[in-house]
Design a protein around this motif. Structure first.
Motif, PDB file in Angstrom:
ATOM      1  N   ILE A   9     -17.197   5.497  -6.557  1.00 41.63           N
ATOM      2  CA  ILE A   9     -16.216   4.870  -5.674  1.00 41.63           C
ATOM      3  C   ILE A   9     -16.012   5.818  -4.503  1.00 41.63           C
ATOM      4  CG2 ILE A   9     -13.849   4.021  -5.474  1.00 41.63           C
ATOM      5  CD1 ILE A   9     -13.780   3.844  -8.536  1.00 41.63           C
ATOM      6  N   ILE A  10     -16.153   5.319  -3.282  1.00 43.35           N
ATOM      7  CA  ILE A  10     -15.961   6.170  -2.105  1.00 43.35           C
ATOM      8  C   ILE A  10     -14.804   5.626  -1.270  1.00 43.35           C
ATOM      9  CG2 ILE A  10     -17.042   7.059  -0.006  1.00 43.35           C
ATOM     10  CD1 ILE A  10     -19.726   6.693  -1.578  1.00 43.35           C
ATOM     11  N   LEU A  11     -13.801   6.479  -1.061  1.00 43.25           N
ATOM     12  CA  LEU A  11     -12.585   6.035  -0.372  1.00 43.25           C
ATOM     13  C   LEU A  11     -12.265   6.958   0.800  1.00 43.25           C
ATOM     14  CD1 LEU A  11     -10.466   5.385  -3.571  1.00 43.25           C
ATOM     15  CD2 LEU A  11     -11.255   3.628  -1.963  1.00 43.25           C
ATOM     16  N   PRO A  12     -11.789   6.384   1.902  1.00 41.88           N
ATOM     17  CA  PRO A  12     -11.416   7.224   3.044  1.00 41.88           C
ATOM     18  C   PRO A  12     -10.158   8.046   2.741  1.00 41.88           C
ATOM     19  CG  PRO A  12     -10.933   4.900   3.492  1.00 41.88           C
ATOM     20  CD  PRO A  12     -11.645   4.944   2.183  1.00 41.88           C
ATOM     21  N   ILE A  13     -10.179   9.312   3.127  1.00 41.38           N
ATOM     22  CA  ILE A  13      -9.005  10.171   2.982  1.00 41.38           C
ATOM     23  C   ILE A  13      -7.974   9.777   4.038  1.00 41.38           C
ATOM     24  CG2 ILE A  13      -8.143  12.540   3.226  1.00 41.38           C
ATOM     25  CD1 ILE A  13     -10.844  13.530   2.217  1.00 41.38           C
ATOM     26  N   VAL A  14      -6.742   9.694   3.598  1.00 42.19           N
ATOM     27  CA  VAL A  14      -5.669   9.370   4.539  1.00 42.19           C
ATOM     28  C   VAL A  14      -5.179  10.658   5.195  1.00 42.19           C
ATOM     29  CG1 VAL A  14      -3.319   8.502   4.734  1.00 42.19           C
ATOM     30  CG2 VAL A  14      -4.935   7.395   3.194  1.00 42.19           C
ATOM     31  N   LYS A  55       0.838  -1.207   0.000  1.00 41.87           N
ATOM     32  CA  LYS A  55       0.000   0.000   0.000  1.00 41.87           C
ATOM     33  C   LYS A  55       0.866   1.248   0.000  1.00 41.87           C
ATOM     34  CE  LYS A  55      -4.429  -1.512   1.413  1.00 41.87           C
ATOM     35  NZ  LYS A  55      -5.312  -1.838   2.511  1.00 41.87           N
ATOM     36  N   GLU A  56       0.382   2.239  -0.714  1.00 38.29           N
ATOM     37  CA  GLU A  56       1.102   3.501  -0.785  1.00 38.29           C
ATOM     38  C   GLU A  56       0.084   4.627  -0.791  1.00 38.29           C
ATOM     39  OE1 GLU A  56       3.162   3.073  -4.550  1.00 38.29           O
ATOM     40  OE2 GLU A  56       1.488   1.844  -5.251  1.00 38.29           O
ATOM     41  N   LEU A  57       0.568   5.855  -0.633  1.00 41.61           N
ATOM     42  CA  LEU A  57      -0.335   6.995  -0.730  1.00 41.61           C
ATOM     43  C   LEU A  57      -0.650   7.231  -2.197  1.00 41.61           C
ATOM     44  CD1 LEU A  57       1.130   9.602   1.794  1.00 41.61           C
ATOM     45  CD2 LEU A  57      -0.914   8.174   2.045  1.00 41.61           C
ATOM     46  N   ILE A  58      -1.902   7.373  -2.507  1.00 44.24           N
ATOM     47  CA  ILE A  58      -2.308   7.588  -3.891  1.00 44.24           C
ATOM     48  C   ILE A  58      -2.939   8.964  -4.046  1.00 44.24           C
ATOM     49  CG2 ILE A  58      -3.833   6.785  -5.738  1.00 44.24           C
ATOM     50  CD1 ILE A  58      -3.583   3.988  -4.685  1.00 44.24           C
ATOM     51  N   HIS A  59      -2.443   9.699  -5.026  1.00 45.75           N
ATOM     52  CA  HIS A  59      -2.980  11.021  -5.324  1.00 45.75           C
ATOM     53  C   HIS A  59      -3.992  10.864  -6.446  1.00 45.75           C
ATOM     54  CE1 HIS A  59      -2.535  15.338  -6.787  1.00 45.75           C
ATOM     55  NE2 HIS A  59      -2.981  15.426  -5.552  1.00 45.75           N
ATOM     56  N   LEU A  60      -5.273  11.079  -6.142  1.00 50.98           N
ATOM     57  CA  LEU A  60      -6.317  10.694  -7.084  1.00 50.98           C
ATOM     58  C   LEU A  60      -6.346  11.475  -8.402  1.00 50.98           C
ATOM     59  CD1 LEU A  60      -9.201   9.737  -4.679  1.00 50.98           C
ATOM     60  CD2 LEU A  60      -7.774   8.239  -6.056  1.00 50.98           C
ATOM     61  N   PRO A  61      -6.187  12.793  -8.392  1.00 51.44           N
ATOM     62  CA  PRO A  61      -6.259  13.504  -9.673  1.00 51.44           C
ATOM     63  C   PRO A  61      -5.278  12.937 -10.698  1.00 51.44           C
ATOM     64  CG  PRO A  61      -6.318  15.079  -7.886  1.00 51.44           C
ATOM     65  CD  PRO A  61      -6.048  13.734  -7.259  1.00 51.44           C
ATOM     66  N   PHE A 113      -5.070  15.869  -0.905  1.00 46.70           N
ATOM     67  CA  PHE A 113      -5.784  14.702  -0.396  1.00 46.70           C
ATOM     68  C   PHE A 113      -5.188  13.425  -0.965  1.00 46.70           C
ATOM     69  CE2 PHE A 113      -9.920  17.221   0.207  1.00 46.70           C
ATOM     70  CZ  PHE A 113      -9.671  17.372   1.561  1.00 46.70           C
ATOM     71  N   PHE A 114      -5.022  12.427  -0.103  1.00 45.86           N
ATOM     72  CA  PHE A 114      -4.518  11.136  -0.548  1.00 45.86           C
ATOM     73  C   PHE A 114      -5.421  10.014  -0.070  1.00 45.86           C
ATOM     74  CE2 PHE A 114      -0.748  13.782  -0.564  1.00 45.86           C
ATOM     75  CZ  PHE A 114      -0.105  13.392  -1.733  1.00 45.86           C
ATOM     76  N   VAL A 115      -5.392   8.888  -0.787  1.00 45.68           N
ATOM     77  CA  VAL A 115      -6.006   7.664  -0.271  1.00 45.68           C
ATOM     78  C   VAL A 115      -4.925   6.595  -0.239  1.00 45.68           C
ATOM     79  CG1 VAL A 115      -8.289   8.256  -1.184  1.00 45.68           C
ATOM     80  CG2 VAL A 115      -6.755   6.823  -2.548  1.00 45.68           C
ATOM     81  N   ASN A 116      -5.263   5.466   0.403  1.00 45.80           N
ATOM     82  CA  ASN A 116      -4.299   4.404   0.580  1.00 45.80           C
ATOM     83  C   ASN A 116      -4.638   3.218  -0.308  1.00 45.80           C
ATOM     84  OD1 ASN A 116      -2.012   3.577   1.939  1.00 45.80           O
ATOM     85  ND2 ASN A 116      -2.892   4.147   3.920  1.00 45.80           N
ATOM     86  N   GLY A 117      -3.626   2.658  -0.970  1.00 47.25           N
ATOM     87  CA  GLY A 117      -3.912   1.463  -1.756  1.00 47.25           C
ATOM     88  C   GLY A 117      -2.750   1.106  -2.654  1.00 47.25           C
TER      89      GLY A 117
END
Ligand code: ADP
Ligand code: MG
Length: 238
Positions: free
Chosen positions: A222-227, A80-86, A118-122
């Protein structure tokens, strides 16, 4: 019809799938090999053309199964890593654009995030695969010149990615069966894309909602928690 679509009971099946999927790939390869072998014999040109077509079709079939499933199945340790969605959205759009062009579909995106950071994890590759599987379905659902709209928004704790098409929409039964391995309504579908996508989002602690209207279109969210990043924590403590 709005449906929440994380189905734990269906996900259990996933772990037993690897064997059956390698069969799904091996089968068309075997058929393809058979027809190529026959080509080396003395056969009339018309038959030759038919054999070539079958061989190509079967190879395409194998490729489809691999495309929809492979990143997911790759037995790498959980990274898992920090993912920047844009960034990920733009990349997925770039990958899918040739298919969109081929189908006369225009892909649009709107990024309405309150914070650039904002980042998500995955796992990035798997997440890419999920985005691409959903976008591909949207594009495939439209027969004449529709629009695929990708939209990024956030709440205090979550980021939402909407993938909305103007395609065929789904019946209640189809919505219920989404994510079932091998459930497909397409002549050449694999029925693996949604299952893989659900599993990936579940592993990221998120969920997928769908709302769909027959003849009008479908929207997946898709709904993802913000890290919490270090910067956020500084903000909180400062
Ligand atoms: P495949 O695309 O190979 O059929 P998927 O698992 O990706 O497999 O999708 C399963 C089924 O769900 C599709 O065959 C289709 O019936 C339905 N579906 C998924 N996404 C959409 C969409 N955006 N619009 C209409 N139907 C969809
Ligand atoms: Mg698909």
């Amino acid at each position: 019809v709005l449906q929440k679509l994380i189905k734990a009971e269906k996900l259990e099946v996933v772990s037993h799938l690897a064997a059956s999927i390698s069969h799904e790939v091996r089968n068309p390869l075997t058929v393809s090999r058979g027809f190529i072998q026959m080509l080396s014999g003395d056969i009339p040109p018309q038959t030759r053309k038919k054999y070539v077509d079958i061989a190509l079709e079967e190879l395409d079939r194998a490729t489809e199964v691999i495309n929809d499933y492979l990143t997911f199945a790759k037995p790498v340790p959980d990274q898992k890593e920090l993912i920047h969605l844009p960034e990920q959205i733009l990349h997925a759009i770039k990958v899918i654009t040739p298919l969109a062009n081929m189908n006369g579909v225009e892909v649009k995106h709107v990024i309405e995030l309150e914070d650039e950071e904002f980042f998500v994890n995955g796992e990035r590759k798997k997440f890419q695969q999920c985005l691409i599987n959903l976008m591909k379905n949207g594009i495939e659902s439209m027969t004449d010149n529709g629009q695929l709209q990708i939209r990024l928004t956030n709440t205090n704790t979550t980021i939402q990615i909407d993938i909305q098409d103007e395609g065929s929409g789904m019946t209640q039964e189809q919505i219920t069966r989404l994510g079932e391995p091998y459930f497909t309504t397409k002549a050449k579908g694999t029925g693996l894309g949604m299952m893989v996508s659900f599993s990936i989002i579940k592993a990221m602690g998120g969920s997928i909602n769908v709302s769909s209207e027959l003849g009008k279109g479908t929207s997946f969210s898709i709904i993802l928690p913000i890290v919490q990043t270090q910067r956020d924590q500084r903000k909180v403590s400062g």
